[in-house]
Write an enzyme that holds these catalytic residues in place. Structure first.
Site, PDB file in Angstrom:
ATOM      1  N   ASP A 150       0.870  -1.164   0.000  1.00  0.00           N
ATOM      2  CA  ASP A 150       0.000   0.000   0.000  1.00  0.00           C
ATOM      3  C   ASP A 150       0.914   1.223   0.000  1.00  0.00           C
ATOM      4  OD1 ASP A 150      -2.374   1.653   0.494  1.00  0.00           O
ATOM      5  OD2 ASP A 150      -1.565   1.842   2.527  1.00  0.00           O
ATOM      6  N   ASP A 165      -0.109   5.175   0.877  1.00  0.00           N
ATOM      7  CA  ASP A 165      -0.333   6.187   1.915  1.00  0.00           C
ATOM      8  C   ASP A 165      -0.466   5.558   3.298  1.00  0.00           C
ATOM      9  OD1 ASP A 165      -0.731   8.674   0.178  1.00  0.00           O
ATOM     10  OD2 ASP A 165      -2.132   7.250  -0.708  1.00  0.00           O
ATOM     11  N   ASP A 174      -1.609  -0.555   6.052  1.00  0.00           N
ATOM     12  CA  ASP A 174      -1.837   0.089   7.345  1.00  0.00           C
ATOM     13  C   ASP A 174      -3.297   0.035   7.760  1.00  0.00           C
ATOM     14  OD1 ASP A 174      -2.778   3.424   6.918  1.00  0.00           O
ATOM     15  OD2 ASP A 174      -2.347   2.122   5.223  1.00  0.00           O
TER      16      ASP A 174
END
Length: 216
Positions: free
Chosen positions: A10, A12, A170
């Site tokens: 991922d 961001d 995240d």
């Protein structure tokens, strides 16, 4: 060592510390325009697609409120912030350097648009770690996370079976997406704690997660 053939990241909040900058800009824009988007609300949008985030914001203020001015102000503040340089999440520089040295296949699967993802990687100084063809944004698939489409597309571009990929995320939405794609998942929560224990490994930093999963 587990038989991983590729790593998919991922963007961001996982590789780059944009979410804090993104939230700071949103809160500043909301204050200027007297809109009810505080830090807690914006943090709750982490991992959502742009379309879903906009829907949630519109629901909060009501259909009668035009969010065009807010989006313009927010975008301008974000661009200014990103252009000054985007910090990396802890451990990212070391992990990417290790994988690059080993020529280990890697890709990015992000709910951001592909063009924006390329810009962010450049502003963060890590674009050279990824083949441009292996940056997969939400505009290239039918469904955003938590659907598995982005991770499946990234694995396909790497020519690696999803079950042989390790994914780093995240957010809960991203973790669900990678799990649905059949990958080993490391979750490193950023702006708020993990809402589930579904990931194979839960870690404080990306290096901790890579070690726990046997990637390094």
């Amino acid at each position: 060592m587990p038989p991983y053939a590729a790593a998919i990241f991922d963007l961001d909040g996982t590789l780059i510390d944009t979410e804090r900058l993104f939230i700071d800009a949103a809160v500043a824009a909301a204050l200027r325009l007297s809109l009810p988007f505080d830090r807690a609300f914006m943090a709750g949008l982490a991992g959502q697609s742009d379309a879903e985030g906009f829907r949630l914001m519109q629901t909060r203020v009501g259909a009668a409120t035009d969010l065009a001015a807010f989006q313009t102000e927010w975008s301008a503040l974000v661009r200014t912030s990103y252009a000054q340089g985007i910090p990396l999440m802890r451990g990212v520089a070391d992990l990417l350097s290790d994988l690059s040295a080993r020529r280990f296949p890697r890709a990015v699967a992000t709910n951001s648009y592909t063009e924006g993802a390329h810009r962010k990687l450049a502003h963060a100084g890590i674009a050279h770690h990824f083949d441009p063809a292996h940056i997969v944004g939400v505009d290239l698939v039918a469904r955003a996370k938590p659907a598995p489409d982005l991770f499946l597309a990234a694995a396909d571009r790497l020519r690696v079976a999803p079950g042989h990929c390790i994914a780093f995320e995240d957010s809960d939405a991203g973790t669900a997406a990678a799990l649905a794609a059949g990958m080993t998942v490391v979750q490193i929560p950023d702006s708020h704690p993990a809402g589930t224990r579904d990931a194979h490994h839960l870690a404080d930093t990306i290096l901790d997660g890579a070690r726990a999963a046997g990637l390094i």
